[in-house]
Design a protein around this motif. Structure first.
Motif, PDB file in Angstrom:
ATOM      1  N   SER A 101       0.868  -1.184   0.000  1.00 40.91           N
ATOM      2  CA  SER A 101       0.000   0.000   0.000  1.00 40.91           C
ATOM      3  C   SER A 101       0.903   1.231   0.000  1.00 40.91           C
ATOM      4  N   THR A 102       0.484   2.292  -0.701  1.00 40.53           N
ATOM      5  CA  THR A 102       1.391   3.452  -0.823  1.00 40.53           C
ATOM      6  C   THR A 102       1.555   4.169   0.501  1.00 40.53           C
ATOM      7  N   THR A 103       0.519   4.111   1.363  1.00 39.59           N
ATOM      8  CA  THR A 103       0.629   4.829   2.636  1.00 39.59           C
ATOM      9  C   THR A 103       0.345   3.892   3.806  1.00 39.59           C
ATOM     10  N   GLU A 104       0.812   4.319   4.951  1.00 41.77           N
ATOM     11  CA  GLU A 104       0.503   3.688   6.241  1.00 41.77           C
ATOM     12  C   GLU A 104       0.884   2.215   6.363  1.00 41.77           C
ATOM     13  N   GLY A 105       1.911   1.805   5.653  1.00 40.02           N
ATOM     14  CA  GLY A 105       2.423   0.454   5.874  1.00 40.02           C
ATOM     15  C   GLY A 105       3.635   0.541   6.786  1.00 40.02           C
ATOM     16  N   TYR A 106       3.737  -0.295   7.777  1.00 41.78           N
ATOM     17  CA  TYR A 106       4.960  -0.355   8.576  1.00 41.78           C
ATOM     18  C   TYR A 106       5.085  -1.756   9.150  1.00 41.78           C
ATOM     19  N   ASP A 107       6.313  -2.125   9.561  1.00 42.00           N
ATOM     20  CA  ASP A 107       6.574  -3.452  10.116  1.00 42.00           C
ATOM     21  C   ASP A 107       5.930  -4.552   9.256  1.00 42.00           C
ATOM     22  N   GLY A 108       6.009  -4.410   7.930  1.00 45.03           N
ATOM     23  CA  GLY A 108       5.522  -5.453   7.027  1.00 45.03           C
ATOM     24  C   GLY A 108       4.012  -5.492   6.848  1.00 45.03           C
ATOM     25  N   LYS A 109       3.278  -4.513   7.447  1.00 44.53           N
ATOM     26  CA  LYS A 109       1.820  -4.505   7.276  1.00 44.53           C
ATOM     27  C   LYS A 109       1.465  -3.835   5.946  1.00 44.53           C
ATOM     28  N   GLY A 110       0.281  -4.174   5.397  1.00 42.27           N
ATOM     29  CA  GLY A 110      -0.141  -3.589   4.125  1.00 42.27           C
ATOM     30  C   GLY A 110       0.697  -4.092   2.963  1.00 42.27           C
ATOM     31  N   GLN A 111       1.209  -5.339   3.076  1.00 38.49           N
ATOM     32  CA  GLN A 111       2.060  -5.899   2.021  1.00 38.49           C
ATOM     33  C   GLN A 111       1.654  -7.321   1.700  1.00 38.49           C
ATOM     34  N   PHE A 112       1.899  -7.727   0.461  1.00 37.58           N
ATOM     35  CA  PHE A 112       1.608  -9.096   0.066  1.00 37.58           C
ATOM     36  C   PHE A 112       2.632  -9.524  -0.984  1.00 37.58           C
ATOM     37  N   VAL A 113       3.283 -10.647  -0.752  1.00 36.39           N
ATOM     38  CA  VAL A 113       4.234 -11.179  -1.738  1.00 36.39           C
ATOM     39  C   VAL A 113       3.451 -12.041  -2.723  1.00 36.39           C
ATOM     40  N   ILE A 114       3.420 -11.629  -3.981  1.00 34.34           N
ATOM     41  CA  ILE A 114       2.716 -12.392  -5.018  1.00 34.34           C
ATOM     42  C   ILE A 114       3.724 -13.311  -5.701  1.00 34.34           C
ATOM     43  N   LYS A 115       3.464 -14.623  -5.575  1.00 35.24           N
ATOM     44  CA  LYS A 115       4.404 -15.587  -6.183  1.00 35.24           C
ATOM     45  C   LYS A 115       3.844 -16.143  -7.488  1.00 35.24           C
ATOM     46  N   GLN A 116       2.501 -16.270  -7.545  1.00 31.27           N
ATOM     47  CA  GLN A 116       1.858 -16.810  -8.748  1.00 31.27           C
ATOM     48  C   GLN A 116       0.693 -15.920  -9.152  1.00 31.27           C
ATOM     49  N   THR A 117       0.366 -15.947 -10.442  1.00 27.81           N
ATOM     50  CA  THR A 117      -0.713 -15.081 -10.932  1.00 27.81           C
ATOM     51  C   THR A 117      -2.043 -15.394 -10.232  1.00 27.81           C
ATOM     52  N   SER A 118      -2.204 -16.649  -9.762  1.00 29.18           N
ATOM     53  CA  SER A 118      -3.455 -17.004  -9.084  1.00 29.18           C
ATOM     54  C   SER A 118      -3.648 -16.230  -7.772  1.00 29.18           C
ATOM     55  N   GLN A 119      -2.587 -15.568  -7.285  1.00 28.05           N
ATOM     56  CA  GLN A 119      -2.692 -14.852  -6.000  1.00 28.05           C
ATOM     57  C   GLN A 119      -3.032 -13.368  -6.159  1.00 28.05           C
ATOM     58  N   ILE A 120      -3.162 -12.914  -7.397  1.00 25.80           N
ATOM     59  CA  ILE A 120      -3.315 -11.469  -7.623  1.00 25.80           C
ATOM     60  C   ILE A 120      -4.538 -10.897  -6.907  1.00 25.80           C
ATOM     61  N   GLU A 121      -5.677 -11.609  -7.043  1.00 29.22           N
ATOM     62  CA  GLU A 121      -6.895 -11.082  -6.411  1.00 29.22           C
ATOM     63  C   GLU A 121      -6.804 -11.092  -4.892  1.00 29.22           C
ATOM     64  N   GLN A 122      -6.234 -12.179  -4.377  1.00 24.54           N
ATOM     65  CA  GLN A 122      -6.055 -12.290  -2.927  1.00 24.54           C
ATOM     66  C   GLN A 122      -5.155 -11.141  -2.413  1.00 24.54           C
ATOM     67  N   ALA A 123      -4.106 -10.839  -3.169  1.00 22.80           N
ATOM     68  CA  ALA A 123      -3.176  -9.774  -2.775  1.00 22.80           C
ATOM     69  C   ALA A 123      -3.911  -8.436  -2.721  1.00 22.80           C
ATOM     70  N   TRP A 124      -4.713  -8.186  -3.751  1.00 25.93           N
ATOM     71  CA  TRP A 124      -5.422  -6.905  -3.838  1.00 25.93           C
ATOM     72  C   TRP A 124      -6.371  -6.742  -2.651  1.00 25.93           C
ATOM     73  N   SER A 125      -7.123  -7.808  -2.327  1.00 27.88           N
ATOM     74  CA  SER A 125      -8.063  -7.668  -1.208  1.00 27.88           C
ATOM     75  C   SER A 125      -7.299  -7.636   0.123  1.00 27.88           C
ATOM     76  N   SER A 126      -6.184  -8.357   0.204  1.00 25.66           N
ATOM     77  CA  SER A 126      -5.444  -8.390   1.473  1.00 25.66           C
ATOM     78  C   SER A 126      -4.885  -7.023   1.869  1.00 25.66           C
ATOM     79  N   ILE A 127      -4.507  -6.192   0.896  1.00 23.16           N
ATOM     80  CA  ILE A 127      -4.003  -4.857   1.271  1.00 23.16           C
ATOM     81  C   ILE A 127      -5.134  -3.822   1.350  1.00 23.16           C
ATOM     82  N   GLY A 128      -6.385  -4.288   1.211  1.00 19.23           N
ATOM     83  CA  GLY A 128      -7.527  -3.390   1.413  1.00 19.23           C
ATOM     84  C   GLY A 128      -7.962  -2.648   0.166  1.00 19.23           C
TER      85      GLY A 128
END
Ligand code: AMP
Length: 367
Positions: free
Chosen positions: A143-170
């Protein structure tokens, strides 16, 4: 009153404010805080102005203060601009503007020729799909703002995770960043005062676990003078560009190809806590010196080896730590809670072997 005594106002009253005040009292300064409640770590160390809708507690802090600083890069830029009309705020709004938004920060690195991970800004799911095509995988969505200590982040390893990543960072504005294969994580702390004096601490090595800093080794071992110089050159460019006054921290990855910038913070930093006993002048004192118009102090280490171990979640065997002659305990007066930074222990040593033995001992005493 000492001739250079100042009233320093701090936006925030956490452990950073607490350690800033503790470093500033020997210089003859007075402190006030703008915080949430009387239980905060700095609350008993000066005038406490509690945020409230009923009273103008911020106005009271501004009236009290000759100069104002802040603890967090998430401080409102608009607020700092408003205060600056009557009272100097250091670092200025420009430093906050760049540091609190990952997109602006990365574009500043690029403009100043400071290497950083390839990145692209995304504001919706379709853009994230395009960004993955461009950057490749693995990649990190932040996320561009308010991320710290690894919060607001998602490591995308496969294309199947793209939607999960988007919802996980809000589902909010973010950057997608290429994954950097790094050898170590390093950071450097620089300080600049209004007279344009710059000083730099040595690069340190940081080890994280579950997104939280656990250990800093200072100085980082096996750093060539050329690499230290490279880091200082990047810092000088950032300090000058932002007309930064105070401490600035830059987190870096050490790679086969050299240093790669990750993110910066316009404030004293957890990876600089070792300086309290490990350096001639602590990061806290140098920040206070910088913002109150004093000459900066030496950043040279006092002993060849130092480390900082964070106390996280539970206090552990504090009495054992107190018996260790080369360990220095710093508690923040906070209640135990999972994942919370409760304090830190600094260790100094004359040899690498002594440092390792001390760290092994501390490991046994810390949960
Ligand atoms: P940050 O909040 O940006 O400091 O990221 C938290 C942690 O994630 C860092 O300390 C790294 O361990 C890891 N990390 C962040 N960005 C990258 C990247 N581009 N490549 C590899 N690891 C990263």
């Amino acid at each position: 009153m000492t001739p250079f005594s100042r009233r320093v106002g701090i936006l925030g009253a956490g452990q950073l404010g607490r350690m800033l005040a503790m470093a500033g009292y020997p210089l003859g300064h007075k402190f006030g805080f703008y915080g949430l409640n009387h239980d905060e770590p700095a609350a008993m160390l000066g005038n406490m102005h509690i945020q409230s809708d009923d009273t103008d507690s911020l106005g009271q802090l501004v009236d009290f203060a000759d100069v104002i600083t802040y603890e967090s890069e998430n401080t409102s830029v608009e607020l700092v601009e408003k205060i600056s009309q009557t009272t100097p705020v250091y670092p200025s709004a420009a430093s906050l503007y760049y540091s609190q938004h990952r997109g602006r920060e990365k574009s500043l690195f690029t403009e100043l020729n400071i290497p950083c991970a390839p990145y692209t800004l995304v504001t919706n799911l379709a853009e994230l799909h395009q960004a993955v095509d461009m950057i490749g995988l693995p990649a990190i969505l932040k996320s561009t703002t308010e991320g710290y200590d690894g919060k607001g982040q998602f490591v995308i390893k496969q294309t199947s995770q793209i939607e999960q990543a988007w919802s996980s960072i809000g589902e909010r504005e973010a950057i997608l960043e290429g994954f950097i294969e790094f050898k170590r994580e390093l950071s450097i702390i620089a300080v600049r005062n209004a007279d344009n004096q710059h000083v730099y601490y040595p690069l340190v090595e940081n080890q994280h676990h579950e997104g939280i800093l656990r250990l800093t080794v200072a100085p980082a071992q096996q750093i060539s003078p050329a690499i230290q110089q490279q880091a200082e050159t990047y810092m000088q460019a950032l300090l000058d560009q932002m007309d930064h006054v105070g401490v600035l921290t830059l987190e870096l990855f050490e790679t086969e190809a050299g240093l790669v910038a990750n993110e910066m913070a316009p404030r004293v930093h957890n990876s600089g806590h070792w300086t309290m006993e490990g350096a001639q002048t602590s990061q806290f004192e140098n920040h206070i010196r910088a913002i109150t118009g004093l000459p900066l102090g030496s950043t040279v280490p006092r002993q060849p080896f130092a480390a900082m171990v964070n106390i996280i979640g539970q206090h552990g065997d504090i009495e054992a730590v107190l018996k260790m002659p080369n360990a220095f305990l710093h508690l923040y007066d906070k209640a135990e809670r999972a994942g919370r930074k409760l304090g830190h222990i600094n260790v100094v040593a004359d040899s690498e072997a002594e440092l390792q033995t001390s760290l092994e001992q501390l490991k046994a005493w810390m949960p």
